[in-house]
Structure formats: structure tokens, C-alpha cells
Design an enzyme around this catalytic site. Structure first.
Site, PDB file in Angstrom:
ATOM      1  N   GLU A  99       0.912  -1.177  -0.078  1.00 47.17           N
ATOM      2  CA  GLU A  99      -0.115  -0.012   0.157  1.00 47.17           C
ATOM      3  C   GLU A  99       0.898   1.315   0.114  1.00 47.17           C
ATOM      4  OE1 GLU A  99      -2.603   1.753  -0.536  1.00 47.17           O
ATOM      5  OE2 GLU A  99      -4.027   0.930   0.409  1.00 47.17           O
ATOM      6  N   ASP A 100       0.239   2.179  -0.484  1.00 48.11           N
ATOM      7  CA  ASP A 100       0.949   3.524  -0.129  1.00 48.11           C
ATOM      8  C   ASP A 100       0.968   4.287   1.056  1.00 48.11           C
ATOM      9  OD1 ASP A 100      -1.639   3.900  -0.712  1.00 48.11           O
ATOM     10  OD2 ASP A 100      -1.711   5.698  -2.078  1.00 48.11           O
ATOM     11  N   ASP A 103      -4.036   5.415   6.348  1.00 46.18           N
ATOM     12  CA  ASP A 103      -4.508   6.652   6.907  1.00 46.18           C
ATOM     13  C   ASP A 103      -5.485   6.298   8.188  1.00 46.18           C
ATOM     14  OD1 ASP A 103      -5.270   9.415   7.488  1.00 46.18           O
ATOM     15  OD2 ASP A 103      -5.721   9.929   5.417  1.00 46.18           O
ATOM     16  N   ARG A 165       0.462  12.496  -8.975  1.00 47.22           N
ATOM     17  CA  ARG A 165       1.094  10.967  -8.897  1.00 47.22           C
ATOM     18  C   ARG A 165       2.591  11.137  -9.526  1.00 47.22           C
ATOM     19  NH1 ARG A 165      -3.227   7.761  -7.159  1.00 47.22           N
ATOM     20  NH2 ARG A 165      -5.282   8.286  -8.085  1.00 47.22           N
TER      21      ARG A 165
END
Ligand code: IMP
Length: 181
Positions: A99-100, A103, A165
Site C-alpha cells: 500500500e501507499d 491513514d 502522482r
């Protein structure tokens, strides 16, 4: 008029150095013989995923899925949807979910539930970023690149309204101007 401004936060050099370490960390705990399925969570993790895999020294099998949880802005809608599913079976396989950012944890929690139901042999979570300040659900992150402040970041795969991005670094998004929120 609101002007968007991006303040440098994590340089390309810093990202690459840490990603090499995470790759080494993962390679040390994964099977040296059986391929591990690395799942790229689109779109946000595509840059991290590509760079991370260059540092994996054990056999891998690349897989992709896509989720949507943001309304395009800076706040999660809370409702996570799988917009593109895997095209392979993960039952009895070793899996790493890439995953980036974690949060609120809602996306990761949803993905873990979906993937665990498919009975992989093992399932590890690797996230480039973790923003603990906004956590709503606690999720396990086995391998983490950086713990970050409560800021909205863009670049290196992460977007604001589908833009930024392509930046090779991560920056903090600011909205300057009289009506900025
Ligand atoms: P969560 O469900 O709130 O943990 O958010 C997960 C997803 O929201 C990530 O995979 C990102 O795509 C997006 N996201 C969360 N925080 C940020 C941010 O600071 N910048 C850009 N995208 C973010």
C-alpha cells in the site's frame, strides 16, 4: 483565488534509501524458494511497488488490484470499493499487500477482510507511509517505510484529485489564499 503549493517532505533520495531497506527486510523473511505474491494496491502504490520489487531478492509473482475510497479530494468517503479484483488465486500462497499509505485504516481493514477470506498461507502488510494521527481502525503494518505527521501528502504515486502522482518525491499539499480551507 486558491493557489496549490507543494512543500517538499520526503526527497527521492530518502525514499529510495528506505525502500532498499524495506526490500532487504522483506527478502529476509520470505521464502527463498516458493514465489511470494506481491499485491500492488492501485493506483497509489504503483511507484512504491515498482521500486520495492527491484530490491526483493526472493522469487515473486506480481498481482494488482484497485480500490476506491476517496472522493478525489483530501478526505476519505469511508466507503471502500474494490474496483478491480485480482486475476489469480491466493489460497495457500504467501502474500504481501503493498500500500501507499495507511491513514484512517479503513481501506486496509477492508482489504484484509477480503483477502483473508481467500485463505492465503500468510498475509503481510507493507505500507510506504503510516499516518497514525487519523487512525480510525487499528490495522497491522508488518513493514512500514515512514511514519508521517497529520498532513495531506502528494507525489510518488499519491494524488490530489488525480494529479501529482508523477512527482519523484513526496510533498505536503497546501492551499494558499483567502478562501482556502
Ligand atoms: P485510509 O482508508 O484512510 O487509510 O486511506 C487509504 C487511501 O487513501 C490510501 O491508499 C490513499 O490512496 C488515500 N490517502 C490517504 N491519505 C492520503 C494522503 O495524505 N494523500 C493522498 N492520498 C491519501
Amino acid at each position: 483565488m486558491v493557489v496549490e503549493r507543494i512543500e517538499p517532505y520526503l526527497s527521492s533520495e530518502k525514499l529510495q534509501a528506505r525502500i532498499a531497506e524495506v526490500g532487504k527486510e522483506l527478502s529476509a523473511v520470505l521464502s527463498p524458494t516458493e514465489p511470494t505474491i506481491f499485491i500492488c494496491v492501485l493506483k497509489g502504490s504503483f511507484m512504491f511497488y515498482a521500486d520495492l520489487l527491484k530490491h526483493i531478492t526472493v522469487p515473486t509473482n506480481a498481482a494488482f488490484l484497485a480500490v476506491s475510497s476517496y472522493d478525489g479530494g483530501t478526505h476519505s468517503t469511508g466507503a471502500v470499493r474494490l474496483t478491480h479484483d485480482l486475476t489469480l488465486d491466493i489460497a495457500n500462497q504467501d502474500v504481501v499487500l503493498v500500500e501507499d499509505i495507511v491513514d484512517t485504516g479503513l481501506t486496509m481493514s477492508y482489504l484484509l477482510e477480503v483477502l483473508r477470506a481467500r485463505k492465503p498461507r500468510s498475509l503481510r502488510v507493507c505500507s510506504l507511509l503510516h499516518k497514525p494521527a487519523r487512525e480510525r481502525i487499528k490495522v497491522p503494518i508488518d513493514h512500514c517505510g515512514f511514519v508521517i505527521d497529520d498532513v495531506f501528502v502528494v507525489g510518488y504515486g499519491l494524488d490530489y484529485e488525480q494529479r501529482y502522482r508523477d512527482l519523484p518525491f513526496i510533498g505536503v499539499m497546501h492551499f494558499d489564499g483567502p478562501s482556502a480551507t
